[in-house]
Design a protein around this motif. Structure first.
Motif, PDB file in Angstrom:
ATOM      1  N   ALA A 169     -80.125 -71.702  30.394  1.00 23.99           N
ATOM      2  CA  ALA A 169     -79.367 -71.418  31.606  1.00 23.99           C
ATOM      3  C   ALA A 169     -77.922 -71.075  31.257  1.00 23.99           C
ATOM      4  O   ALA A 169     -77.344 -71.614  30.303  1.00 23.99           O
ATOM      5  CB  ALA A 169     -79.412 -72.611  32.543  1.00 23.99           C
ATOM      6  N   GLU A 170     -77.330 -70.191  32.026  1.00 28.84           N
ATOM      7  CA  GLU A 170     -75.939 -69.807  31.788  1.00 28.84           C
ATOM      8  C   GLU A 170     -75.026 -70.954  32.177  1.00 28.84           C
ATOM      9  O   GLU A 170     -75.091 -71.463  33.291  1.00 28.84           O
ATOM     10  CB  GLU A 170     -75.592 -68.555  32.593  1.00 28.84           C
ATOM     11  CG  GLU A 170     -74.182 -68.041  32.312  1.00 28.84           C
ATOM     12  CD  GLU A 170     -73.878 -66.739  33.038  1.00 28.84           C
ATOM     13  OE1 GLU A 170     -72.910 -66.057  32.641  1.00 28.84           O
ATOM     14  OE2 GLU A 170     -74.608 -66.402  33.983  1.00 28.84           O
ATOM     15  N   TRP A 171     -74.158 -71.355  31.246  1.00 29.16           N
ATOM     16  CA  TRP A 171     -73.275 -72.482  31.491  1.00 29.16           C
ATOM     17  C   TRP A 171     -72.264 -72.126  32.579  1.00 29.16           C
ATOM     18  O   TRP A 171     -71.664 -71.060  32.572  1.00 29.16           O
ATOM     19  CB  TRP A 171     -72.535 -72.866  30.210  1.00 29.16           C
ATOM     20  CG  TRP A 171     -71.590 -74.013  30.430  1.00 29.16           C
ATOM     21  CD1 TRP A 171     -70.240 -73.951  30.583  1.00 29.16           C
ATOM     22  CD2 TRP A 171     -71.949 -75.385  30.564  1.00 29.16           C
ATOM     23  NE1 TRP A 171     -69.734 -75.200  30.782  1.00 29.16           N
ATOM     24  CE2 TRP A 171     -70.755 -76.103  30.780  1.00 29.16           C
ATOM     25  CE3 TRP A 171     -73.162 -76.075  30.514  1.00 29.16           C
ATOM     26  CZ2 TRP A 171     -70.739 -77.489  30.961  1.00 29.16           C
ATOM     27  CZ3 TRP A 171     -73.147 -77.458  30.682  1.00 29.16           C
ATOM     28  CH2 TRP A 171     -71.948 -78.152  30.899  1.00 29.16           C
ATOM     29  N   ARG A 190     -75.295 -79.871  28.237  1.00 30.65           N
ATOM     30  CA  ARG A 190     -74.295 -79.497  27.254  1.00 30.65           C
ATOM     31  C   ARG A 190     -74.218 -77.975  27.129  1.00 30.65           C
ATOM     32  O   ARG A 190     -75.241 -77.289  27.206  1.00 30.65           O
ATOM     33  CB  ARG A 190     -74.640 -80.093  25.879  1.00 30.65           C
ATOM     34  CG  ARG A 190     -74.634 -81.634  25.877  1.00 30.65           C
ATOM     35  CD  ARG A 190     -73.233 -82.162  26.104  1.00 30.65           C
ATOM     36  NE  ARG A 190     -73.145 -83.610  26.110  1.00 30.65           N
ATOM     37  CZ  ARG A 190     -73.024 -84.363  27.204  1.00 30.65           C
ATOM     38  NH1 ARG A 190     -73.008 -83.788  28.400  1.00 30.65           N
ATOM     39  NH2 ARG A 190     -72.900 -85.669  27.111  1.00 30.65           N
ATOM     40  N   PRO A 191     -73.011 -77.440  26.944  1.00 33.66           N
ATOM     41  CA  PRO A 191     -72.879 -75.989  26.777  1.00 33.66           C
ATOM     42  C   PRO A 191     -73.728 -75.479  25.630  1.00 33.66           C
ATOM     43  O   PRO A 191     -73.731 -76.060  24.535  1.00 33.66           O
ATOM     44  CB  PRO A 191     -71.382 -75.805  26.482  1.00 33.66           C
ATOM     45  CG  PRO A 191     -70.719 -77.020  27.034  1.00 33.66           C
ATOM     46  CD  PRO A 191     -71.707 -78.134  26.871  1.00 33.66           C
ATOM     47  N   ILE A 240     -65.900 -80.860  22.475  1.00 37.14           N
ATOM     48  CA  ILE A 240     -65.541 -80.777  21.055  1.00 37.14           C
ATOM     49  C   ILE A 240     -66.791 -80.510  20.227  1.00 37.14           C
ATOM     50  O   ILE A 240     -66.810 -79.630  19.353  1.00 37.14           O
ATOM     51  CB  ILE A 240     -64.857 -82.082  20.598  1.00 37.14           C
ATOM     52  CG1 ILE A 240     -63.483 -82.225  21.264  1.00 37.14           C
ATOM     53  CG2 ILE A 240     -64.723 -82.115  19.075  1.00 37.14           C
ATOM     54  CD1 ILE A 240     -62.903 -83.624  21.153  1.00 37.14           C
ATOM     55  N   ALA A 241     -67.853 -81.267  20.506  1.00 38.07           N
ATOM     56  CA  ALA A 241     -69.087 -81.133  19.729  1.00 38.07           C
ATOM     57  C   ALA A 241     -69.719 -79.757  19.887  1.00 38.07           C
ATOM     58  O   ALA A 241     -70.425 -79.289  18.985  1.00 38.07           O
ATOM     59  CB  ALA A 241     -70.080 -82.219  20.150  1.00 38.07           C
ATOM     60  N   ALA A 242     -69.472 -79.112  21.021  1.00 38.34           N
ATOM     61  CA  ALA A 242     -70.072 -77.801  21.279  1.00 38.34           C
ATOM     62  C   ALA A 242     -69.233 -76.642  20.758  1.00 38.34           C
ATOM     63  O   ALA A 242     -69.655 -75.484  20.862  1.00 38.34           O
ATOM     64  CB  ALA A 242     -70.290 -77.628  22.790  1.00 38.34           C
ATOM     65  N   THR A 243     -68.050 -76.924  20.192  1.00 37.33           N
ATOM     66  CA  THR A 243     -67.116 -75.869  19.797  1.00 37.33           C
ATOM     67  C   THR A 243     -67.256 -75.528  18.325  1.00 37.33           C
ATOM     68  O   THR A 243     -67.097 -76.388  17.456  1.00 37.33           O
ATOM     69  CB  THR A 243     -65.665 -76.304  20.081  1.00 37.33           C
ATOM     70  OG1 THR A 243     -65.520 -76.597  21.468  1.00 37.33           O
ATOM     71  CG2 THR A 243     -64.690 -75.207  19.691  1.00 37.33           C
ATOM     72  N   GLN A 244     -67.548 -74.261  18.059  1.00 36.77           N
ATOM     73  CA  GLN A 244     -67.586 -73.796  16.675  1.00 36.77           C
ATOM     74  C   GLN A 244     -66.199 -73.929  16.062  1.00 36.77           C
ATOM     75  O   GLN A 244     -65.198 -73.539  16.663  1.00 36.77           O
ATOM     76  CB  GLN A 244     -68.042 -72.348  16.624  1.00 36.77           C
ATOM     77  CG  GLN A 244     -68.205 -71.798  15.216  1.00 36.77           C
ATOM     78  CD  GLN A 244     -68.660 -70.352  15.217  1.00 36.77           C
ATOM     79  OE1 GLN A 244     -68.742 -69.718  16.257  1.00 36.77           O
ATOM     80  NE2 GLN A 244     -68.960 -69.827  14.039  1.00 36.77           N
TER      81      GLN A 244
END
Length: 358
Positions: A278-280, A272-273, A25-29
């Protein structure tokens, strides 16, 4: 994504809430983690430490009292609470994401879907393993015709956990909706349905292997799909030698893939994404699966297939689009109900030692 971020209330801060939902959630725009609900003082402190701006509540009732300050509820609490919490959120006028399994029965899932439709609200189910790296790769291979006509799908979600951890997941109380059939089984059944469509018959074996265990910890499910594909699905906590995650056999070739998607381990370790270069969700070449025919991959048969990066962030990105712009629901409650039809049939099959026709 433009516009004011949607304010999310997250109910539950155990494994599902703290490892999966909160970081994604925190990583989602377009989303912001507004409130975490947990009555556990240690988890409250953990949430505040990890998300300094988050509000903490001891009870979900505090969310319903200020429903106008929230835009989305995420239910990541124990399985038996999913239906009452999702119902309360919908009745409070709030869209809902519910961790799998959405309910204990398909009838309950469909009733929730009907309530959401009546209220004109999003109800989505967190089936994150649709975005596993190996599953995304397999979907592409099938879509590209690399396997030909698929005959058999073998899927294993196996672990070696000979000692009990305790807690509701291992409880024998049916009200807890514990055991591997409804836990890992929710993932492997959902994946089989996404790949190969509806099921006509179900056969299952569910065993309790570990001393002191009360819920199934070693379970096998055989599905016959309307398409003719047969799916053999294994979920276990008692597997001393792990089999391939996927073994998929078709008229042209087979695909064998070992190892689990790396995203869960990365999230557990605090990655975290988008937080590093590095590529997630990427994995090293030595873990790629192999595609071929006529020889075992263990002896060098087939060719390595680059594994697509896993993409758990895509789920919440889709939820945000659905709420901001009316995009499609990434996983509907009706889809989850179809998986529960299969899980209920599997439970009956194992108990009665019969094949169940759907």
């Amino acid at each position: 994504m433009t516009g004011t971020p949607l304010r999310v209330g997250l109910v539950g801060y155990g494994l599902a809430g703290s490892v999966f939902h909160a970081p994604l959630i925190a990583a989602t725009q377009g989303l912001t983690l507004d409130t975490v609900v947990t009555s556990n003082p240690e988890r409250q402190a953990q949430a505040r430490a990890e998300y300094p701006d988050v509000r903490v509540a001891a009870s979900a009732d505090e969310l319903w009292a200020r429903a106008d300050e929230l835009d989305l509820i995420v239910v990541a609490s124990p399985n038996k609470t999913h239906v009452p919490l999702a119902t309360a959120a919908l009745e409070a006028g709030l869209p809902v994401v519910v961790d799998k399994p959405v309910a204990g029965t398909a009838a309950q899932a469909r009733a929730l879907a009907e309530l959401a439709e009546k209220r004109g609200l999003l109800l989505s189910v967190f089936q994150n393993r649709r975005w596993d790296n190996d599953f995304l790769t397999l979907r592409r291979l099938i879509a590209d015709g690399e396997l030909g006509e698929v005959y058999r799908f073998e899927s294993r979600f196996e672990r070696w956990r000979p000692q009990l951890k305790g807690g509701w997941r291992e409880s024998g109380d049916p009200a807890e909706i514990g055991g591997l059939l409804y836990d890992l089984g929710s993932h492997v059944v959902d994946q089989a349905l996404v790949l190969f469509g509806p099921v006509t018959s179900v056969y299952a074996e569910a065993d309790v292997r570990r001393e002191g265990a009360q819920a199934d910890d070693d379970t096998f499910i055989a599905l016959t799909h309307e398409s003719g594909v047969r799916s053999h699905l294994y979920v276990s906590a008692t597997t001393a030698q792990l089999g391939p995650r996927f073994r998929v056999l078709g008229s042209k070739a087979g695909y064998v893939k070992h190892g689990l998607d790396p995203q869960e381990a990365a999230l557990r370790d605090g990655s975290r994404p988008g937080a590093s270069g590095a590529e997630w969700g990427a994995e090293p070449e030595e873990l790629w699966g192999r595609l071929g025919a006529g020889e075992s991959p263990v002896t060098g048969g087939g060719s390595p297939v680059p594994t697509l990066p896993g993409d758990y962030p895509a789920y919440y990105a889709a939820v945000a689009r659905a709420l901001h712009a009316g995009g499609p629901n990434p996983v509907t409650a009706q889809e989850a109900a179809a998986a529960l039809d299969v899980l209920e049939a599997a439970r009956r099959s194992a108990a009665e030692k019969v094949t169940v026709t759907l």
